[in-house]
Every structure is written in structure tokens, then in C-alpha cells.
Design a protein around this motif. Structure first.
Motif, PDB file in Angstrom:
ATOM      1  N   SER A  14      -7.717  -0.794  -7.304  1.00  0.00           N
ATOM      2  CA  SER A  14      -6.402  -0.112  -7.458  1.00  0.00           C
ATOM      3  C   SER A  14      -6.994   1.280  -6.952  1.00  0.00           C
ATOM      4  CB  SER A  14      -6.142   0.001  -8.798  1.00  0.00           C
ATOM      5  OG  SER A  14      -7.254   0.382  -9.723  1.00  0.00           O
ATOM      6  N   LEU A  15      -5.669   1.889  -6.711  1.00  0.00           N
ATOM      7  CA  LEU A  15      -5.722   3.482  -6.151  1.00  0.00           C
ATOM      8  C   LEU A  15      -6.409   4.310  -7.432  1.00  0.00           C
ATOM      9  CD1 LEU A  15      -2.106   3.915  -4.768  1.00  0.00           C
ATOM     10  CD2 LEU A  15      -4.400   3.797  -3.584  1.00  0.00           C
ATOM     11  N   THR A  16      -7.334   5.303  -6.887  1.00  0.00           N
ATOM     12  CA  THR A  16      -7.962   6.252  -7.631  1.00  0.00           C
ATOM     13  C   THR A  16      -7.305   7.455  -7.679  1.00  0.00           C
ATOM     14  OG1 THR A  16      -9.289   7.038  -5.505  1.00  0.00           O
ATOM     15  CG2 THR A  16     -10.188   5.469  -6.740  1.00  0.00           C
ATOM     16  N   ALA A  17      -6.184   7.868  -6.653  1.00  0.00           N
ATOM     17  CA  ALA A  17      -5.549   8.888  -6.691  1.00  0.00           C
ATOM     18  C   ALA A  17      -4.447   8.654  -7.874  1.00  0.00           C
ATOM     19  CB  ALA A  17      -4.353   9.035  -5.386  1.00  0.00           C
ATOM     20  N   PRO A  18      -4.304   9.547  -9.094  1.00  0.00           N
ATOM     21  CA  PRO A  18      -3.556   9.339 -10.040  1.00  0.00           C
ATOM     22  C   PRO A  18      -2.076   9.420  -9.917  1.00  0.00           C
ATOM     23  CG  PRO A  18      -4.823  11.466 -10.454  1.00  0.00           C
ATOM     24  CD  PRO A  18      -5.287  10.864  -9.215  1.00  0.00           C
ATOM     25  N   ALA A  19      -1.517  10.133  -8.549  1.00  0.00           N
ATOM     26  CA  ALA A  19      -0.344  10.099  -8.067  1.00  0.00           C
ATOM     27  C   ALA A  19       0.271   8.859  -7.828  1.00  0.00           C
ATOM     28  CB  ALA A  19      -0.134  10.970  -6.784  1.00  0.00           C
ATOM     29  N   ALA A  20      -0.453   7.753  -7.327  1.00  0.00           N
ATOM     30  CA  ALA A  20      -0.114   6.483  -6.994  1.00  0.00           C
ATOM     31  C   ALA A  20       0.432   5.663  -8.263  1.00  0.00           C
ATOM     32  CB  ALA A  20      -1.045   5.622  -6.290  1.00  0.00           C
ATOM     33  N   ALA A  21      -0.129   5.976  -9.263  1.00  0.00           N
ATOM     34  CA  ALA A  21       0.323   5.263 -10.506  1.00  0.00           C
ATOM     35  C   ALA A  21       1.725   5.604 -11.283  1.00  0.00           C
ATOM     36  CB  ALA A  21      -0.808   5.335 -11.771  1.00  0.00           C
ATOM     37  N   ALA A  22       2.173   7.056 -10.713  1.00  0.00           N
ATOM     38  CA  ALA A  22       3.233   7.611 -11.381  1.00  0.00           C
ATOM     39  C   ALA A  22       4.829   6.795 -10.609  1.00  0.00           C
ATOM     40  CB  ALA A  22       3.416   9.249 -10.884  1.00  0.00           C
ATOM     41  N   THR A  23       4.288   6.123  -9.275  1.00  0.00           N
ATOM     42  CA  THR A  23       5.653   5.400  -8.859  1.00  0.00           C
ATOM     43  C   THR A  23       5.162   4.155  -8.266  1.00  0.00           C
ATOM     44  OG1 THR A  23       6.415   7.390  -7.873  1.00  0.00           O
ATOM     45  CG2 THR A  23       7.114   5.605  -6.873  1.00  0.00           C
ATOM     46  N   PRO A  24       5.804   3.057  -9.018  1.00  0.00           N
ATOM     47  CA  PRO A  24       5.614   1.646  -8.365  1.00  0.00           C
ATOM     48  C   PRO A  24       5.925   1.544  -7.071  1.00  0.00           C
ATOM     49  CG  PRO A  24       6.574   1.698 -10.713  1.00  0.00           C
ATOM     50  CD  PRO A  24       6.622   3.288  -9.902  1.00  0.00           C
ATOM     51  N   PRO A  25       5.301   0.593  -6.378  1.00  0.00           N
ATOM     52  CA  PRO A  25       5.662   0.362  -5.051  1.00  0.00           C
ATOM     53  C   PRO A  25       6.904  -0.279  -4.864  1.00  0.00           C
ATOM     54  CG  PRO A  25       4.153  -1.180  -5.688  1.00  0.00           C
ATOM     55  CD  PRO A  25       4.138  -0.167  -6.786  1.00  0.00           C
ATOM     56  N   PRO A  26       7.622  -0.296  -3.819  1.00  0.00           N
ATOM     57  CA  PRO A  26       8.678  -0.986  -3.628  1.00  0.00           C
ATOM     58  C   PRO A  26       8.847  -2.411  -3.745  1.00  0.00           C
ATOM     59  CG  PRO A  26       8.361   0.486  -1.819  1.00  0.00           C
ATOM     60  CD  PRO A  26       7.222   0.508  -2.535  1.00  0.00           C
ATOM     61  N   PRO A  27      10.063  -3.270  -3.966  1.00  0.00           N
ATOM     62  CA  PRO A  27       9.776  -4.553  -4.399  1.00  0.00           C
ATOM     63  C   PRO A  27       9.323  -5.120  -3.198  1.00  0.00           C
ATOM     64  CG  PRO A  27      12.128  -3.614  -4.741  1.00  0.00           C
ATOM     65  CD  PRO A  27      11.267  -2.569  -4.172  1.00  0.00           C
ATOM     66  N   ALA A  49      -4.618  -5.067  15.273  1.00  0.00           N
ATOM     67  CA  ALA A  49      -3.419  -5.646  14.431  1.00  0.00           C
ATOM     68  C   ALA A  49      -3.390  -5.364  12.807  1.00  0.00           C
ATOM     69  CB  ALA A  49      -3.609  -7.110  14.451  1.00  0.00           C
ATOM     70  N   VAL A  50      -2.219  -5.256  12.372  1.00  0.00           N
ATOM     71  CA  VAL A  50      -2.051  -4.696  11.209  1.00  0.00           C
ATOM     72  C   VAL A  50      -1.130  -5.501  10.041  1.00  0.00           C
ATOM     73  CG1 VAL A  50      -1.118  -2.769   9.994  1.00  0.00           C
ATOM     74  CG2 VAL A  50      -1.821  -2.308  12.424  1.00  0.00           C
ATOM     75  N   SER A  51      -1.531  -5.801   8.964  1.00  0.00           N
ATOM     76  CA  SER A  51      -1.030  -6.389   7.956  1.00  0.00           C
ATOM     77  C   SER A  51      -0.866  -5.687   6.733  1.00  0.00           C
ATOM     78  CB  SER A  51      -1.728  -7.845   7.643  1.00  0.00           C
ATOM     79  OG  SER A  51      -3.284  -7.428   7.180  1.00  0.00           O
ATOM     80  N   VAL A  52      -0.087  -6.162   5.789  1.00  0.00           N
ATOM     81  CA  VAL A  52       0.346  -5.471   4.486  1.00  0.00           C
ATOM     82  C   VAL A  52       0.048  -6.283   3.253  1.00  0.00           C
ATOM     83  CG1 VAL A  52       2.628  -6.122   4.605  1.00  0.00           C
ATOM     84  CG2 VAL A  52       1.816  -3.830   3.245  1.00  0.00           C
ATOM     85  N   SER A  53      -0.522  -5.792   2.326  1.00  0.00           N
ATOM     86  CA  SER A  53      -0.979  -6.533   1.177  1.00  0.00           C
ATOM     87  C   SER A  53       0.396  -6.907   0.359  1.00  0.00           C
ATOM     88  CB  SER A  53      -1.515  -5.631   0.332  1.00  0.00           C
ATOM     89  OG  SER A  53      -0.866  -4.651  -0.383  1.00  0.00           O
ATOM     90  N   PRO A  54       0.149  -7.977  -0.072  1.00  0.00           N
ATOM     91  CA  PRO A  54       1.419  -8.593  -0.877  1.00  0.00           C
ATOM     92  C   PRO A  54       2.115  -7.518  -2.127  1.00  0.00           C
ATOM     93  CG  PRO A  54      -0.296 -10.230  -0.826  1.00  0.00           C
ATOM     94  CD  PRO A  54      -0.801  -8.956  -0.386  1.00  0.00           C
ATOM     95  N   ASP A  55       1.055  -6.721  -2.555  1.00  0.00           N
ATOM     96  CA  ASP A  55       1.685  -5.857  -3.726  1.00  0.00           C
ATOM     97  C   ASP A  55       2.156  -4.469  -3.216  1.00  0.00           C
ATOM     98  OD1 ASP A  55      -0.600  -4.469  -3.211  1.00  0.00           O
ATOM     99  OD2 ASP A  55      -1.637  -4.810  -5.034  1.00  0.00           O
ATOM    100  N   ARG A  56       1.927  -4.471  -1.823  1.00  0.00           N
ATOM    101  CA  ARG A  56       2.497  -3.188  -0.853  1.00  0.00           C
ATOM    102  C   ARG A  56       1.667  -1.748  -1.383  1.00  0.00           C
ATOM    103  NH1 ARG A  56       4.151  -7.283   1.485  1.00  0.00           N
ATOM    104  NH2 ARG A  56       6.381  -7.440   1.729  1.00  0.00           N
ATOM    105  N   LYS A  57       0.507  -2.065  -1.894  1.00  0.00           N
ATOM    106  CA  LYS A  57      -0.337  -0.953  -2.368  1.00  0.00           C
ATOM    107  C   LYS A  57      -1.267  -0.545  -1.152  1.00  0.00           C
ATOM    108  CE  LYS A  57       0.096  -0.942  -7.208  1.00  0.00           C
ATOM    109  NZ  LYS A  57      -0.686  -1.135  -8.380  1.00  0.00           N
ATOM    110  N   TYR A 202      -6.197   0.581   4.085  1.00  0.00           N
ATOM    111  CA  TYR A 202      -5.666   2.020   3.814  1.00  0.00           C
ATOM    112  C   TYR A 202      -4.829   1.620   2.539  1.00  0.00           C
ATOM    113  CZ  TYR A 202      -6.745   3.177   8.541  1.00  0.00           C
ATOM    114  OH  TYR A 202      -7.450   3.535   9.618  1.00  0.00           O
ATOM    115  N   GLN A 203      -5.080   2.544   1.382  1.00  0.00           N
ATOM    116  CA  GLN A 203      -4.375   2.458   0.233  1.00  0.00           C
ATOM    117  C   GLN A 203      -3.374   3.371   0.414  1.00  0.00           C
ATOM    118  OE1 GLN A 203      -4.529   0.455  -2.271  1.00  0.00           O
ATOM    119  NE2 GLN A 203      -6.696  -0.366  -2.545  1.00  0.00           N
ATOM    120  N   VAL A 204      -2.003   3.153  -0.232  1.00  0.00           N
ATOM    121  CA  VAL A 204      -0.836   3.827  -0.225  1.00  0.00           C
ATOM    122  C   VAL A 204      -0.460   4.321  -1.455  1.00  0.00           C
ATOM    123  CG1 VAL A 204       1.638   3.757   0.521  1.00  0.00           C
ATOM    124  CG2 VAL A 204      -0.160   2.380   1.785  1.00  0.00           C
TER     125      VAL A 204
END
Length: 210
Positions: A14-27, A49-57, A202-204
Motif C-alpha cells: 500500500s502507498l507510503t505517502a499519507p496523502a493517498a489515504a485521504a482520498t479513496p480511488p475512483p470506483p 505496454a501498460v496495465s492498471v491494477s484492479p483497485d486503481r492504486k 507506479y503507485q498513484v
């Protein structure tokens, strides 16, 4: 030709940057990423090639032809390889995002005295703000390598709210013969694995627009 991504990317913790926890990812299913352009000696046409994770993080960039080398059997230009990716990230209205963490893996064979460097930077189209990191490696080295870039909360570069801008990711590998003998040995750094592919994760960090 590059295509829009599908789910199933490998993830970091999970993201180490605390700002990420403040806003849940989009549906789910409301985020998609595609490669607009891929330029550079490290990512010739059809090799990224690029792919995105199921949880959008997180999302993953996979390379299949990314190696810098110097020494026996190499060309003078082989010491440096780079890739400039322009990604089209579609997100729901009311959200914006930034790259909070990036994890790189590859393999390196560096003779004693040789050096290698992995460099990465991230910025949005038309935005002068750039997050950049450089990681040096020293020979002798004959093993997998891994680097992690973590952007502090105050340094996060978010896409401007209400604007659709390409996310640009520039990476580079360099190998220098240094004190090794390039007429008798070969040193290299690659972004690949045993299955001939390399994944950069890449963590978002998400943020709601006002």
C-alpha cells in the motif's frame, strides 16, 4: 500499436505517502490508461505496454527490449538506452492524481570498475514541475537490481483539475566501462526478467478536485 489497458497488474504494498489515504480511488472500471507515444532506444515500437491494477492504486509498465551495455560486441551508442512514454489516463470527473511511488526492477552485470545508472522523471504535459530520481550502481555486480522512488507529500505533482493532460514518464539506463577493460569484457544493465519482460509499478495518489 498500443491498446488501452486491462486489469491484473502486479502491485506493490500500500502507498507510503499519507496523502493517498485521504482520498479513496475512483470506483472500479472508471479508470483506463493507454500509451499515446513511446519513443526511445529502450522501447522500440511494440515493446512497451501498460496495465492498471484492479483497485486503481497502481499501474504497471512492461518493457521487453530495454538494455544498456558497453564492451565486447557492443556499439558505441549502446551505453545509453532511454524511453519516453506519454500516457493518456482517463479518470472520472472530480478526481485528480499524482505518482506517489515507483518501483523498478531489472538485471545487471557490471564488471569490476564499471558503473551503471537508472534515472526516471515524471511530469504532466505542459507542466514545468518534474519529479526526478537517479540511482547509481557499482561493479562488480551480477544480480537482479531494484530501485524505489518515493515522492514526499509536499512534492507530489498532481494533474491540474479539470484538464486532460498526458502523463509523461521518462526513464534511462546508462552503463560506463570506468576502470574495467571494454576490449575484453562486457557490462550491461537491463530492464527485463527471466520471461523477457520487465514491469515497472507506479503507485498513484488520488485527490478530489474542489
Amino acid at each position: 500499436m498500443f491498446h488501452a489497458v486491462t486489469a491484473g497488474a502486479m502491485l506493490l504494498s500500500s502507498l507510503t505517502a499519507p496523502a493517498a489515504a485521504a482520498t479513496p480511488p475512483p470506483p472500479p472500471n472508471e479508470v483506463s490508461i493507454s500509451v499515446v507515444t513511446a519513443n526511445g532506444s529502450g522501447c522500440p515500437d511494440g515493446s512497451a505496454a501498460v496495465s492498471v491494477s484492479p483497485d486503481r492504486k497502481a499501474f504497471t509498465v512492461t518493457y521487453s527490449e530495454y538494455m544498456a551495455q558497453v564492451g565486447v560486441g557492443t556499439k558505441p551508442t549502446d551505453f545509453r538506452k532511454n524511453c519516453q512514454l506519454a500516457l493518456d489516463v482517463h479518470i472520472p470527473q472530480g478526481f485528480t492524481y499524482a505518482i506517489a511511488e515507483a518501483d523498478y526492477r531489472g538485471y545487471a552485470h557490471l564488471e569490476r570498475g564499471a558503473t551503471g545508472t537508472a534515472v526516471a522523471s515524471y511530469y504532466f504535459q505542459g507542466n514545468a514541475q518534474t519529479a526526478r530520481a537517479s540511482h547509481p550502481f557499482n561493479g562488480p555486480l551480477d544480480d537482479n537490481w531494484q530501485t524505489k522512488d518515493v515522492v514526499g507529500v509536499t512534492a507530489l505533482v498532481f494533474e491540474p483539475c479539470g484538464q486532460q493532460r498526458n502523463l509523461n514518464i521518462n526513464t534511462e539506463l546508462r552503463v560506463n566501462a570506468g576502470r574495467s577493460n571494454p576490449r575484453k569484457t562486457t557490462s550491461f544493465m537491463s530492464m527485463d526478467s527471466t520471461d523477457a519482460s520487465f514491469s515497472t509499478v507506479y503507485q498513484v495518489a488520488w485527490k478530489r478536485c474542489p
